[in-house]
Design a protein around this motif. Structure first.
Motif, mmCIF file in Angstrom:
data_model
loop_
_atom_site.group_PDB
_atom_site.id
_atom_site.type_symbol
_atom_site.label_atom_id
_atom_site.label_comp_id
_atom_site.label_asym_id
_atom_site.label_seq_id
_atom_site.Cartn_x
_atom_site.Cartn_y
_atom_site.Cartn_z
ATOM 1 N N ASP A 108 0.801 -1.222 0.000
ATOM 2 C CA ASP A 108 0.000 0.000 0.000
ATOM 3 C C ASP A 108 0.832 1.270 0.000
ATOM 4 O O ASP A 108 0.316 2.352 -0.252
ATOM 5 C CB ASP A 108 -0.943 0.015 1.213
ATOM 6 C CG ASP A 108 -2.224 -0.738 0.912
ATOM 7 O OD1 ASP A 108 -2.552 -0.898 -0.283
ATOM 8 O OD2 ASP A 108 -2.895 -1.181 1.869
ATOM 9 N N TYR A 527 -13.183 -0.620 3.247
ATOM 10 C CA TYR A 527 -12.540 0.421 2.440
ATOM 11 C C TYR A 527 -13.469 1.646 2.333
ATOM 12 O O TYR A 527 -13.041 2.797 2.503
ATOM 13 C CB TYR A 527 -12.209 -0.144 1.047
ATOM 14 C CG TYR A 527 -11.513 0.832 0.122
ATOM 15 C CD1 TYR A 527 -10.123 0.831 -0.015
ATOM 16 C CD2 TYR A 527 -12.246 1.754 -0.630
ATOM 17 C CE1 TYR A 527 -9.484 1.723 -0.866
ATOM 18 C CE2 TYR A 527 -11.614 2.647 -1.480
ATOM 19 C CZ TYR A 527 -10.236 2.629 -1.600
ATOM 20 O OH TYR A 527 -9.607 3.522 -2.438
ATOM 21 N N TYR A 627 -10.665 6.399 -8.385
ATOM 22 C CA TYR A 627 -10.686 5.041 -8.939
ATOM 23 C C TYR A 627 -9.406 4.811 -9.744
ATOM 24 O O TYR A 627 -9.038 5.601 -10.601
ATOM 25 C CB TYR A 627 -11.915 4.868 -9.839
ATOM 26 C CG TYR A 627 -11.936 3.548 -10.562
ATOM 27 C CD1 TYR A 627 -11.938 2.353 -9.849
ATOM 28 C CD2 TYR A 627 -11.919 3.491 -11.957
ATOM 29 C CE1 TYR A 627 -11.934 1.138 -10.509
ATOM 30 C CE2 TYR A 627 -11.919 2.278 -12.623
ATOM 31 C CZ TYR A 627 -11.915 1.107 -11.887
ATOM 32 O OH TYR A 627 -11.910 -0.097 -12.542
ATOM 33 N N ASN A 631 -7.283 0.208 -6.272
ATOM 34 C CA ASN A 631 -8.574 -0.045 -5.622
ATOM 35 C C ASN A 631 -9.529 -0.830 -6.527
ATOM 36 O O ASN A 631 -10.444 -1.497 -6.050
ATOM 37 C CB ASN A 631 -9.205 1.224 -5.017
ATOM 38 C CG ASN A 631 -9.471 2.329 -6.013
ATOM 39 O OD1 ASN A 631 -9.522 2.097 -7.216
ATOM 40 N ND2 ASN A 631 -9.653 3.546 -5.519
#
Ligand code: 6GP
Length: 820
Positions: A108, A527, A627, A631
C-alpha cells in the motif's frame, strides 16, 4: 523456479541492509515508504539476474521482437505483481512476517504508476504481462511522464484534480540507461541538397530545437518462466553540450528554449480518454517517444544485421491507436535520410513492419492535426506524409476512376488536416478492432472505404485481461479456492476455468464460493467506511459501475435509475425491495464539463439518499474517490453486479466487463463491445441484457435520431426523474445546477441532438433488467450458480489468448526460453 532460488534468510538480510544503507535506520525506525523501497530493491536484485539472462538469450537467438508503441501504460503497482509472477509472493510474505512487517501494508505504500487514462493504457499493461508469460520477446515503448493520471479528490461533491507526483520518492524498479539516450529534433526547416555522387537529393533539417531522450527501463516479469521483458519509457532532458547545430552555437535564447522544451515535454499525461485534445504539446510528446524508440530500435537491429531492407523479419511495431502513428513517417525518414534507402525500398519495409489497432469509433477521438501546426513542428515528417498521401491518392484514383468523393473521404491530408487514422491504415500491414462487434462496425461503417479497398488488412482481436493481477493478486481468496478445486493450471491457461462448471450443482462448493464473495464484500465495505465514511451492508447487492466517466458509458442512466428507485420507495414504503448498494468510481477528463456535472449529480444523489432515514438504508450510493488500478482490484472482487451499460455501438470492447466476470459478477449490460462475446460464452441466462441493439442505434443516428419528447411526455416516472434535475431535489433548491444535464436529455443544442446517447429510450428496458437482477438475487443459490458460471466461462477473456492471436495472425514472433 524463482521460489527455489529464493533464500529467505538472505532476503531478510538484504532488506535490513537496504534500510541501513539507504536511510541509516533500523527496521523499527523506518517509515512505511522506506520499507517499501528497501523491500522492492531486494526483490529487484533477483529480477536483475533473470533480466540479464533474458537479454543474453535474445542476443543469442535473435528472435523476432514486437515493439508495442503506446502513449499510455497503466501499470498499477509493481511490487505485489512482480512477486506473484516470480512465484515468490507467499515466501516473501512469510519472510516479512517474521520481521514483523506486513506485506499488504508495504504494497500500500507504493504509488500507483498511472501512466495511462483507462482502457487503452490498461490493455497495454495486460499485454506486456501476457507477452512475458507466454515467452515472447517484446518491448513496451512509452513516455515517463513526471505526472501521471491526476489524483481525484471529491470536494463538496465536485471532482478536484490533484497532481500525481508518483516519482517523488523514486521508482525502485526502474533503471536509467544513459548509454541509449537519443536526440530528438523539432521545428526548423528542411534544406534540399543534391548529392552528385549518389545522384540523390538529401533532406537536411536545420535551425531546429532538440531534446535528449533518456530511457528508463522497467522489468516485465513473465509468470513462472524467468522471462523478463522491458518496458522502456523515455524521459526528456535539455541538450547542453550535445552537438548543437552549428548555426545555434552560443545562442543563449535558443539554449533556454531547449531547456524549457525538455522540461515541458514529458511533464504530464493528457487526461483525455477516448477524446482528442489537439494540443501542440501532445504532438511533441508523440514525436518525442516515437523518434527515440525507433532510433534505438534501429541501432539494436543493426548490431546484428547489415541490411535494413529486412527489418520486418526481426521487428514488428504495433501502434496502440493512432497516437504512435508518426512511427510510419519517422521510420520512412530514418530509412531514407539516414540509411540511404530509396523511397520504394523504405515504403516496402515500413509497410511490412507497422500495424495498427483501433480502440474507438467515437468521432471526437479521431486525431486530426492542423497542417500548419504539423508542418511547422515536424517539417521533414510532414513532407514525407505529403508524399505518402500523393501516392496513395493516385492508387485510389486508379482503383476508383472518377470517384472524387471517395478520394476526398480517404485522403490522408485534406481540409488543412492530417488524418492520423488514414495514415495508420494506409501504411499498416494489419488493422484490427478490439472486439468482434467493434471490428464489424469498423469494416462496415467507420472505415468502410478502407475496408472496400484493402479488406485483407482488417482483422479482429478481442481484448483480454491478465488473470494474474485481477484474480491472483486482487482476489486471493477466490484464486486459492479455484486452485483447490481445479489445480493451478488456470494461472497460465484460463480456459481451464471451465472445469469449475461441475460445481454449479454442488451445494457445498456453492456455499464456499458465496462465502468468499461475502468476505470480499466485507473488505470493500471496510474500504468504503475508511475513505467515504459510509456504512454499507455487505448483505446488500453490490451493484458496481467503475470506469472513466463518459457520456456514452451512461453513468447518467445509472444514477437516473437510482433516483427512480428512490421515488418508488418513497411512494410505496411497504413495497418489497432488496437492499442495494450502488457503487460508482470514475475520473472525468479535467475539461469535460458534462462528465464533471455527472460526478456532482451522483454525489448529490448519494447525499440525499444516504441521509434519508425513512428508507431504512434500502439504497446506499457510494462514489469511490480516485478510482485506479489498486482499488479496482478490491472492487472487482466484491462486486455482485457488473454495470456495462454503454449506448450500443459506442464501447469498442470494454475490459472492466471481463474483470468483473473473472471475479464472479454477472453483467448487466447492453449488447455492446465485448459484452456480446461475454454473453455468448456465459449464456444469456447468466447475464442481464437490455436496450437498443447497435444496429438500431446506428439506424437512428443515420436517420436523424429519435424524439425523446415522445418518452418524456408519455412516461410519468421518467418525466418525474428528469424534472427532478431542475426542481432542486438534489441541489438544495438550486434549479440551475443540473440544467445542462436536463437539457442534454430533452433539448436539441445546435448540432447536438437531444438525448444523443439514448438514455430515455433505453430507460424502461434498463429498469426491467434491474428488476430481473433483484428477482434473481433473491434466490441465493440460483445467484451463486450464475456468478460461478461467469467465472467458469471467462477463459476466452484472458489477455494470454488475445496475445496468442496477435502472434499467430499478425506478429509471428519467435519464442524465447530462459533457464533458471
Ligand atoms: C478504449 C475503449 O473505449 C474501450 O472500449 C476498450 O476496451 C479499450 O480502449 C481497450 O481496447 N479506448 C480508449 O481508451 C481510447 O482512448 C482512443 O481510445
Amino acid at each position: 523456479m524463482y521460489s527455489k532460488r529464493f533464500e529467505k534468510e538472505a532476503f531478510k538480510e538484504e532488506v535490513k541492509n537496504n534500510i541501513k544503507n539507504l536511510y541509516r535506520k533500523t527496521i523499527e525506525e523506518a517509515t512505511g515508504r522506506q520499507i517499501f523501497q528497501a523491500v522492492s530493491l531486494a526483490v529487484k536484485e533477483t529480477i536483475i539476474d533473470y533480466w540479464l539472462a533474458t537479454q543474453a538469450e535474445m542476443e543469442k537467438e535473435d528472435p523476432k521482437t514486437v515493439y508495442y508503441m503506446s502513449m499510455e501504460f497503466l501499470m498499477g503497482r509493481a511490487l505485489g505483481n512482480n512477486l506473484i509472477n516470480m512465484t515468490a509472493y507467499k515466501e516473501v510474505k512469510e519472510a516479512l512476517d517474521e520481521m514483523g512487517i506486513d506485506l499488504n501494508a508495504v504494497e500500500d505504500e507504493e504509488p500507483d504508476p498511472a501512466l495511462g487514462n483507462g482502457g487503452l493504457g490498461r490493455l497495454a499493461a495486460c499485454f506486456l504481462d501476457s507477452l512475458a508469460t507466454l515467452g515472447y520477446p517484446a518491448y513496451g515503448c512509452g513516455i515517463r511522464y513526471r505526472y501521471g493520471m491526476f489524483k481525484q479528490k471529491i470536494e463538496n461533491g465536485y471532482q478536484v484534480e490533484v497532481p500525481d507526483n508518483w516519482l517523488k520518492d523514486g521508482n525502485p524498479f526502474e533503471i536509467r540507461r544513459d548509454e541509449y539516450a537519443k536526440e530528438v529534433r523539432f521545428g526548423g526547416d528542411v534544406r534540399i541538397e543534391y548529392d552528385p555522387v549518389t545522384k540523390r537529393n538529401n533532406f537536411i533539417q536545420e535551425n531546429y530545437s532538440s531534446v535528449l531522450a533518456v530511457p528508463y527501463d522497467m522489468p516485465i516479469i513473465g509468470y513462472g518462466n524467468h522471462v523478463v521483458n522491458t518496458l522502456r519509457i523515455w524521459d526528456a532532458e535539455a541538450i547542453t553540450d550535445f552537438h548543437l547545430d552549428a548555426f545555434n552555437r552560443g545562442d543563449y535564447r535558443h539554449a533556454v528554449e531547449q531547456e524549457n522544451l525538455a522540461k515541458m515535454i514529458v511533464d504530464v499525461l493528457y487526461p483525455c480518454d477516448d477524446h482528442y485534445a489537439g494540443k501542440e504539446l501532445r504532438l511533441k510528446q508523440q514525436y518525442f517517444f516515437i523518434s527515440a524508440s525507433l532510433q534505438a530500435l534501429l541501432v539494436r537491429y543493426k548490431k546484428k544485421h547489415d541490411d535494413v531492407r529486412k527489418l520486418h523479419e526481426k521487428v514488428t511495431i504495433q501502434m496502440n491507436d493512432t497516437h504512435p502513428t508518426l512511427a510510419v513517417a519517422e521510420l520512412m525518414h530514418l530509412l531514407i535520410d539516414q540509411e540511404g534507402l530509396e523511397w520504394d525500398e523504405a515504403w516496402d519495409v515500413t509497410t511490412k513492419t507497422v500495424a495498427y489497432t483501433n480502440h474507438t469509433i467515437m468521432a471526437e477521438a479521431l486525431e486530426k492535426w492542423p497542417v500548419d501546426l504539423f508542418s511547422r513542428l515536424l517539417p521533414r515528417i510532414y513532407q514525407i506524409i505529403q508524399e505518402i498521401d500523393r501516392r496513395f491518392i493516385e492508387q485510389v484514383r486508379f482503383r476508383y476512376p472518377g470517384d472524387e468523393g471517395r478520394v476526398a473521404r480517404m485522403a490522408i491530408i485534406r481540409d488543412g488536416q492530417v488524418k492520423m487514422a488514414h495514415l495508420a491504415i494506409v501504411a499498416g500491414y494489419s488493422v484490427n478492432g478490439v472486439a468482434r462487434l467493434h471490428t464489424e462496425i469498423l469494416k462496415h461503417e467507420e472505415l468502410k472505404d478502407f475496408y472496400d479497398m484493402m479488406p485483407e488488412k482488417f482483422n479482429n482481436k478481442t481484448n483480454g485481461i491478465t488473470q494474474r493481477r485481477f484474480l491472483m493478486h486482487g482476489n486471493p481468496l477466490l484464486a486459492d479456492w479455484v486452485t483447490k478445486r481445479i489445480g493451478d493450471g488456470w494461472i497460465t491457461d484460463l480456459s481451464q476455468m471451465s472445469r469449475l462448471k461441475k460445481y454449479v450443482d454442488d451445494p457445498k462448493a456453492l456455499a464456499e464460493f458465496r462465502e468468499i464473495k461475502y468476505q470480499n464484500k466485507l473488505r470493500l465495505a471496510e474500504y468504503i467506511k475508511k475513505y467515504n465514511g459510509i456504512e454499507v451492508d455487505p448483505r446488500s447487492i453490490f451493484d458496481v459501475q467503475v470506469k472513466r466517466l463518459h457520456e456514452y458509458k451512461r453513468q447518467f442512466l445509472n444514477i437516473l435509475h437510482v433516483m427512480y428507485l428512490y421515488n418508488q420507495i418513497k411512494d410505496h414504503p411497504e413495497m418489497y425491495f432488496y437492499p442495494r448498494t450502488f457503487i460508482f468510481g470514475a475520473k472525468a477528463a479535467a475539461g469535460y464539463v458534462r462528465a464533471k456535472e455527472t460526478i456532482k449529480l451522483i454525489n448529490s444523489v448519494a447525499d440525499v439518499i444516504n441521509n434519508d432515514k425513512s428508507i431504512n438504508g434500502k439504497i446506499k450510493v457510494v462514489f469511490i474517490e480516485d478510482y485506479r488500478v489498486s482499488n479496482a482490484e478490491i472492487i472487482f472482487a466484491a462486486a455482485d453486479v457488473s454495470e456495462q451499460i454503454s449506448t450500443a455501438s459506442k464501447e469498442a470492447s470494454g475490459t472492466g466487463n471481463m474483470k468483473f466476470m473473472l471475479n464472479g459478477a454477472p453483467t448487466l449490460g447492453t449488447m455492446d463491445g465485448a459484452n456480446v462475446e461475454i454473453v455468448e460464452e456465459v449464456g444469456i441466462e447468466n447475464a442481464f441484457i437490455f436496450g437498443l441493439s447497435s444496429d438500431e442505434v446506428i439506424n437512428f443516428e443515420n436517420n436523424g435520431g429519435y424524439n425523446p419528447a415522445d418518452i418524456y411526455f408519455n412516461d410519468w416516472d421518467i418525466k418525474r426523474v428528469v424534472d427532478q434535475l431542475i426542481d432542486g431535489t438534489y441541489s438544495n433548491g438550486d434549479r440551475e445546477m443540473y440544467r445542462d444535464l436536463y437539457d442534454s436529455l430533452v433539448n436539441t443544442h445546435g448540432q447536438e441532438r437531444a438525448d444523443r446517447y439514448f438514455i430515455l429510450k433505453d430507460f424502461r428496458s434498463y429498469a426491467d433488467a434491474q428488476k430481473r437482477v433483484e428477482e434473481a438475487y433473491k434466490d441465493r443459490e440460483g445467484w451463486a450458480k450464475k456468478a460461478l458460471m461467469n467465472v467458469a466461462c471467462c477463459g476466452k477473456f484472458s489477455s494470454d489468448r488475445t496475445i496468442q492471436e496477435y502472434v499467430d495472425d499478425i506478429w509471428h514472433l519467435d519464442h524465447i526460453k530462459v533457464d533458471a
